[in-house]
Design a protein around this motif. Structure first.
Motif, PDB file in Angstrom:
ATOM      1  N   SER A  45       0.799  -1.380  -0.127  1.00  0.00           N
ATOM      2  CA  SER A  45      -0.071  -0.066   0.598  1.00  0.00           C
ATOM      3  C   SER A  45       0.657   1.218  -0.303  1.00  0.00           C
ATOM      4  CB  SER A  45      -1.298  -0.199   1.044  1.00  0.00           C
ATOM      5  OG  SER A  45      -0.397   0.245   2.461  1.00  0.00           O
ATOM      6  N   GLU A  46       1.786   0.749   0.200  1.00  0.00           N
ATOM      7  CA  GLU A  46       3.178   1.758  -0.093  1.00  0.00           C
ATOM      8  C   GLU A  46       3.006   3.375  -1.237  1.00  0.00           C
ATOM      9  OE1 GLU A  46       5.652   3.514  -1.475  1.00  0.00           O
ATOM     10  OE2 GLU A  46       7.858   2.867  -1.210  1.00  0.00           O
ATOM     11  N   PRO A  47       2.596   4.474  -1.045  1.00  0.00           N
ATOM     12  CA  PRO A  47       2.445   5.463  -2.230  1.00  0.00           C
ATOM     13  C   PRO A  47       2.632   5.095  -3.178  1.00  0.00           C
ATOM     14  CG  PRO A  47       1.927   6.152  -0.100  1.00  0.00           C
ATOM     15  CD  PRO A  47       3.217   5.251   0.444  1.00  0.00           C
ATOM     16  N   ASN A  48       4.461   5.630  -2.525  1.00  0.00           N
ATOM     17  CA  ASN A  48       5.554   4.732  -4.354  1.00  0.00           C
ATOM     18  C   ASN A  48       4.921   4.284  -5.207  1.00  0.00           C
ATOM     19  OD1 ASN A  48       6.883   6.896  -3.163  1.00  0.00           O
ATOM     20  ND2 ASN A  48       9.354   6.103  -3.067  1.00  0.00           N
ATOM     21  N   LEU A  49       4.480   3.081  -4.667  1.00  0.00           N
ATOM     22  CA  LEU A  49       4.587   2.029  -5.804  1.00  0.00           C
ATOM     23  C   LEU A  49       3.236   1.991  -7.230  1.00  0.00           C
ATOM     24  CD1 LEU A  49       3.607  -0.800  -3.340  1.00  0.00           C
ATOM     25  CD2 LEU A  49       5.316  -0.697  -5.004  1.00  0.00           C
ATOM     26  N   GLU A  50       2.392   3.285  -6.746  1.00  0.00           N
ATOM     27  CA  GLU A  50       1.407   3.480  -7.948  1.00  0.00           C
ATOM     28  C   GLU A  50       2.268   4.410  -8.905  1.00  0.00           C
ATOM     29  OE1 GLU A  50      -2.682   5.441  -9.362  1.00  0.00           O
ATOM     30  OE2 GLU A  50      -2.264   4.425  -6.847  1.00  0.00           O
ATOM     31  N   GLY A  51       2.506   4.821  -8.319  1.00  0.00           N
ATOM     32  CA  GLY A  51       4.125   6.094  -9.815  1.00  0.00           C
ATOM     33  C   GLY A  51       4.754   5.326 -10.308  1.00  0.00           C
ATOM     34  N   MET A  52       5.303   4.697  -9.664  1.00  0.00           N
ATOM     35  CA  MET A  52       6.536   3.170 -10.389  1.00  0.00           C
ATOM     36  C   MET A  52       5.336   2.890 -10.616  1.00  0.00           C
ATOM     37  SD  MET A  52       9.012   3.708  -9.014  1.00  0.00           S
ATOM     38  CE  MET A  52       9.909   4.898  -7.405  1.00  0.00           C
ATOM     39  N   LYS A  53       4.622   2.169 -11.213  1.00  0.00           N
ATOM     40  CA  LYS A  53       3.245   1.172 -11.862  1.00  0.00           C
ATOM     41  C   LYS A  53       3.329   1.696 -13.196  1.00  0.00           C
ATOM     42  CE  LYS A  53       1.301  -1.768  -8.978  1.00  0.00           C
ATOM     43  NZ  LYS A  53       0.008  -2.523  -7.852  1.00  0.00           N
ATOM     44  N   TRP A  54       2.606   3.166 -13.370  1.00  0.00           N
ATOM     45  CA  TRP A  54       2.455   3.708 -14.071  1.00  0.00           C
ATOM     46  C   TRP A  54       3.713   4.309 -14.724  1.00  0.00           C
ATOM     47  CZ3 TRP A  54      -1.678   1.941 -13.659  1.00  0.00           C
ATOM     48  CH2 TRP A  54      -2.763   1.834 -12.563  1.00  0.00           C
TER      49      TRP A  54
END
Length: 264
Positions: free
Chosen positions: A109-118
């Motif tokens: 659920s770490e916030p950075n993860l979503e940006g890394m995916k995109w």
């Protein structure tokens, strides 16, 4: 507490690389910042690779520099994206970095993860590996269907910021599909992107209808920086959202991220 301990000489070496990269970054030299930070990442990766049980959280906890690895990671990803516009090999580095970050992050659920995916998806488009980029956008949006910025990122590969894969019709379909999702996050920004796209396509009536929805959204959510009036029906340049994300393409059309261009 991190189970990893870094020797003082490693701490100092990493700190020197990190600050050198930030010096180039503040000068607007994304290529040099990415080059220096790629060397730093290779050293970090060697630590991760030496022990499969070491996570990004462990690495972050063990490092005691002026900047945390957690915060630096997003800056590194961003500079890789900017640098890849000039040197294509940085797109592959970005892919490798994002893949490792996602795999080595324990807190999903770490916030950075979503940006890394995109960023990962976008990099495949930058390398013109469209099928893989499409596959990953679909995969991650199936996992996080309410991510408004995910849908925007996918649409942007074909929409107003696209240079190689221009397909406004497809960009429009992606945004419309997003707006059908109940509980869509950042719906306001999805609507604004659709407004911009309609205007570029000369669909002025549709754009006016979307702009009214944008105004309605701002009234409902009491947006902090609403547009005072409806924009004119004919725009000379694309109009972007009042709030531009750190990893969103700069509205000036440079191809760089907003933070490293007009958003400095």
């Amino acid at each position: 507490m991190s189970k990893l301990t870094l020797k003082s000489e490693i701490q100092n070496e990493w700190e020197d690389f990190m600050q050198e990269g930030y010096t180039y970054s503040m000068q607007g030299n994304s290529v040099e910042a990415a080059r220096v930070w790629r060397e730093l990442w290779n050293k970090m990766y060697a630590v991760l690779k030496a022990d499969d049980s070491i996570s990004m959280e462990d690495l972050d906890g063990a490092f005691h520099g002026m900047q945390s690895i957690y915060n630096w990671s997003t800056d590194f990803e961003m500079e890789l994206g900017n640098a890849s516009k000039e040197v294509s090999s940085f797109a592959q580095t970005r892919i490798e970095f994002c893949n490792t970050y996602i795999a080595k992050c324990q807190d999903k659920s770490e916030p950075n993860l979503e940006g890394m995916k995109w960023a990962l998806c976008e990099s495949y488009f930058d390398l013109e590996e469209i099928e893989e980029g499409e596959r990953l956008f679909q995969k991650y949006l199936e996992e996080s269907p309410t991510s408004g910025w995910g849908w925007i990122g996918w649409s942007d590969q074909y929409g107003i910021f696209a240079k190689k894969n221009k397909d406004n019709e497809k960009a429009m379909r992606i945004l419309k599909k997003a707006l059908e999702i109940e509980g869509l996050q950042d719906r306001f920004h999805v609507l604004e992107r659709l407004d911009d796209l309609f205007m570029e396509m000369g669909m002025h009536q549709e754009a006016a209808e979307v702009r009214q929805k944008v105004l309605d959204e701002m009234k409902t959510k009491n947006a902090s920086r609403p547009k005072a009036t409806l924009p004119p029906l004919i725009k000379a340049v694309p109009v972007t959202s009042a709030k531009i994300g750190r990893n969103e393409p700069c509205p000036c059309g440079s191809g760089f991220k907003h933070k490293k261009c007009c958003g400095k």
